[in-house]
Structures are given as C-alpha cells and as structure tokens.
Design an enzyme around this catalytic site. Structure first.
Site, PDB file in Angstrom:
ATOM      1  N   ALA A   5       3.997  12.364 -51.479  1.00  0.00           N
ATOM      2  CA  ALA A   5       2.702  12.013 -50.882  1.00  0.00           C
ATOM      3  C   ALA A   5       1.558  12.028 -51.890  1.00  0.00           C
ATOM      4  O   ALA A   5       0.711  11.135 -51.888  1.00  0.00           O
ATOM      5  CB  ALA A   5       2.396  12.986 -49.740  1.00  0.00           C
ATOM      6  N   THR A   8      10.184  16.565 -55.452  1.00  0.00           N
ATOM      7  CA  THR A   8      11.206  17.407 -56.077  1.00  0.00           C
ATOM      8  C   THR A   8      12.278  17.789 -55.050  1.00  0.00           C
ATOM      9  O   THR A   8      13.485  17.668 -55.315  1.00  0.00           O
ATOM     10  CB  THR A   8      10.541  18.677 -56.664  1.00  0.00           C
ATOM     11  OG1 THR A   8       9.649  18.274 -57.699  1.00  0.00           O
ATOM     12  CG2 THR A   8      11.563  19.654 -57.208  1.00  0.00           C
ATOM     13  N   CYS A  65       3.082  19.498 -67.492  1.00  0.00           N
ATOM     14  CA  CYS A  65       4.090  20.550 -67.478  1.00  0.00           C
ATOM     15  C   CYS A  65       3.583  21.710 -66.659  1.00  0.00           C
ATOM     16  O   CYS A  65       2.472  22.180 -66.859  1.00  0.00           O
ATOM     17  CB  CYS A  65       4.360  20.968 -68.921  1.00  0.00           C
ATOM     18  SG  CYS A  65       5.649  22.168 -69.019  1.00  0.00           S
TER      19      CYS A  65
END
Ligand code: PLP
Length: 387
Positions: A200, A72, A327
């Site tokens: 990772a 992210t 989610c």
C-alpha cells in the site's frame, strides 16, 4: 518553493488525500469485519470495497486478493514449496529468483536456503532469460519469482517473457509488483503472473498493508504463513487492519484513475533531472539507462562520490534521497543490484532519486542547485566527499 524536496518515493510515497480521507472515515468504523451485527457488516463492507479497488488495479478478481500486513509478508507468504495448482499436491522443491530481487524475496520465504537459486542479470540490470530457461530445464518443479520493476534502478524486467518460459517448464510464477504498481500498467494476465505482490505505502496508501493476489482460486496455499482464525478465506489469519486496508483501496483507485497523467508528469520531470545531472557533471553515470525503466527513478553514481556523504549533503540542502536501497538498519550496504550488474566497485556508491505525483519543477531546480555544489566539490576531489 517548499522547504524540503522529497525524492525518496521508492522508499515510501506520501499518503494520497483520497487515502487519508478513507483512513479517517474507516477509523470511525467500530465493528470487527467478522461480526454478524450491523457494526461488523459495515466494516466488512468497507474491506470488500477495498478488495475490489485493489483487484481492479491489477486486473484480478476481488476474491483472489488476500490482504497482508506488508509487501514483505505477501512475498513471504507467496514463496512456499506447498503452493498447489489445480489440486496438484507435489511440493515445488526449488525457488528461482533474479539476482536483483528485494530482500523479502531473496530471503526465500519458506524455501530452505539450499533450494534458492539466483538468475543473473545483464549490464543494464535485466534478467537473463536464457539463464532462466537453462535453470528450469535442469530440474522441475519450481517456483520462480521476478520483480516487475527494480527498486534501486527502476529497470523493468522482462516479466511476460519470463512467465512464458516458466509456464512451459511447468513452473509457478510470482511477480513482486511493489514498485511498479501505479507507475506502469500491471495487468496480471498480461504479465503472466500466477501470484503477485503489492504494498500500500508505495502507491500512496498507508504503511502496514499489502496484498498477495492469485490469478484464480485454482492456485491454493494449503499452509498459510499466519494461521489462526478463518479471515481472508483462511489464507491469512488475524482481524483485518480495516483502516489500512480501506485506505489501501482508496490509494489503488486513485492510482488507477490518475495513472496516465501521473506518469507523464513524472517522466517530464525525471528527463529534466537526468539532463541536468549530466550537464553539470558529464562523468555521472545513470544506471540502467539503456533499458526500459519506471518513469520516476534515477540511480546514479559519479567517480569519487560516496553515497553516504552525498545523501547527507543533499539532506543538508533540503533534499531527501537515498543511498541505493533504503536499509532498515540505517546502514548503507553494498548494493547487490549493482554487483549483479557487474558495475565496477568504484561506481557502486550510487544514490537513488525517486519522484512522484507531488514533485514539482521547483523541486528539480533545488536538486540541480545542490548537485551543482556537490559536483564542484567532487571535481576538486575534496576530502569527505571523494571516496
Ligand atoms: N518488494 C520491493 C521491490 C520493494 O521495494 C519493497 C519495499 O521497499 C518490498 C517488496 C517490501 O514492501 P513493504 O515495505 O510493504 O514490506
């Protein structure tokens, strides 16, 4: 047979033994990699070995790997109007992404919402290249971000073709390879990626480490996402997560070493799983089946099946799967991927089964048995299962 069968490898993969060993060894490294003394140098050495291992997984130069805290963060850092190529300082005013990107790309990084444009996909979930070409011809310059493999369907995107289109239009091309790395070939030059993201924990490393990788230092990020000290060549401040990075490197090396055998193992089991799915319930629909997909992913739905209920039924039978995209809030959101593929709403209650190198024949058998029970309930249209 193990007591539970884990089929949620796209959410996160188990830690590889090589990564666990590297992690434990790195926890004993006391120094800060920025320190000049022997303890610091030992930590620096371990980080630099990991950099080489991660670079090798995608055919990059070690010096072009920037370690981050996650996929992210790498996506956020990559998507900025301020990327410079060959010293060209003109900001890139638009961000073009496929309609099926992960939330971390869909959020647009540091582009304002009005600068973000989504490109459609076809019914099999593949990017519409003609639409991309049309969008690029309208205005330039742009940053374009396309994932190599979709996290819900596993469908591979025509990334090399997209790269050629983007470069012909003077754009910069970012590839989110988080789900693809270690599962299919991921050579940056072959993909035509200028910038690439890895995580990772999807390749058997620990959670909390990722990488933003450039194809050469002619690509420059003048305003890093995280500023402060000069770590990571000034591109990502903050004392490095040495154990996480070292274990990430070990996982990358193992993924590279075992790649071929893991792929054939996953593909053989996935083929069995999908044959069983349809044999048991011929009305089951497997998404993206006509497209090239990751060897480990099956996203399927059945008339009347509710994703949340199916996930619970499988869980009670000792099987971990997920409802489309995992989610973070624990709530199941309607899938933007299936919406982009124009799947009818009654089939959007899809569940994702994703496997990996530890999956066994016994796991597949457990899955088939649970599916047989669920499918019988579905055929009867029982309350609680049927939508
Ligand atoms: N990109 C894709 C395609 C993903 O599937 C994910 C995680 O699911 C991410 C990015 C984010 O990676 P991380 O979990 O390391 O933040």
């Amino acid at each position: 047979m193990a007591e539970r069968s884990y089929f949620d490898w796209n959410a996160t993969a188990p830690l590889r033994p090589e990564a666990r060993a590297a992690l434990e060894a790195a926890l004993a490294l006391g120094g800060n990699p920025s320190s000049v003394h022997a303890e610091g140098r030992a930590a620096r050495h371990a980080v630099e070995i990991a950099r080489e291992q991660v670079a090798a997984l995608v055919g990059a130069q070690p010096g072009d790997v920037v370690f981050t805290s996650s996929g992210t963060e790498a996506n956020m850092a990559a998507l900025t109007p301020a990327i410079e190529v060959d010293g060209e300082k003109r900001p890139r005013s638009r961000l073009l992404i496929s309609a099926i990107e992960h939330a971390s790309v869909r959020s647009g990084g540091r582009f304002p919402p009005e600068a973000i444009e989504e490109m459609p996909v076809d019914a099999d979930g593949r990017l519409d290249l003609a639409a991309l070409e049309r969008a690029l011809s309208r205005q330039a310059p742009a940053v374009v971000s396309v994932m190599l493999a979709n996290n819900e369907t596993g469908v591979l995107q025509p990334v090399a073709e997209a790269a050629a289109i983007v470069h012909a239009a003077g754009g910069l091309f970012h590839v989110d390879a988080v789900q693809a790395a270690g599962r299919i070939g991921c050579d940056m030059a072959a993909l035509g990626a200028d910038v690439l993201t890895l995580s990772a924990h999807k390749i058997g490393g620990p959670k909390g480490a990722g990488a933003l990788i450039r194809r050469g230092d002619h690509i420059h990020f003048p305003s890093p996402l995280i500023r402060g000290g000069g770590q990571e060549r000034g591109l990502r401040a903050g004392t490095e997560n040495v154990p996480g990075i070292v274990a990430f490197g070990a996982a990358a090396a193992a993924a590279r070493r075992n790649g071929g055998s893991e792929v054939s193992h996953m593909l053989a089991l996935r083929t069995r799983l999908e044959a069983g799915l349809r044999e048991i319930l011929p009305s089951a629909v497997i998404f993206g089946q006509k497209a090239e997909r990751l060897p480990n992913t099956t996203l399927f739905a059945a008339p009347g099946m509710k994703a949340e209920t199916a996930v619970i039924a499988f869980d009670l039978a000792g099987i971990a799967i997920s409802a489309g995209a995992a989610c973070s809030s624990g709530k199941v959101q309607p899938s933007h991927v299936l919406a982009a593929m124009k799947v009818p709403p009654e089939l959007r209650g899809a569940v994702r089964v994703s496997l990996g190198w530890e999956t066994t024949e016994a796991d597949i058998e457990r899955f088939q048995n649970a599916w047989r029970k669920l499918a019988t309930t579905l055929s009867k249209g029982e309350r609680g299962i049927a939508a």
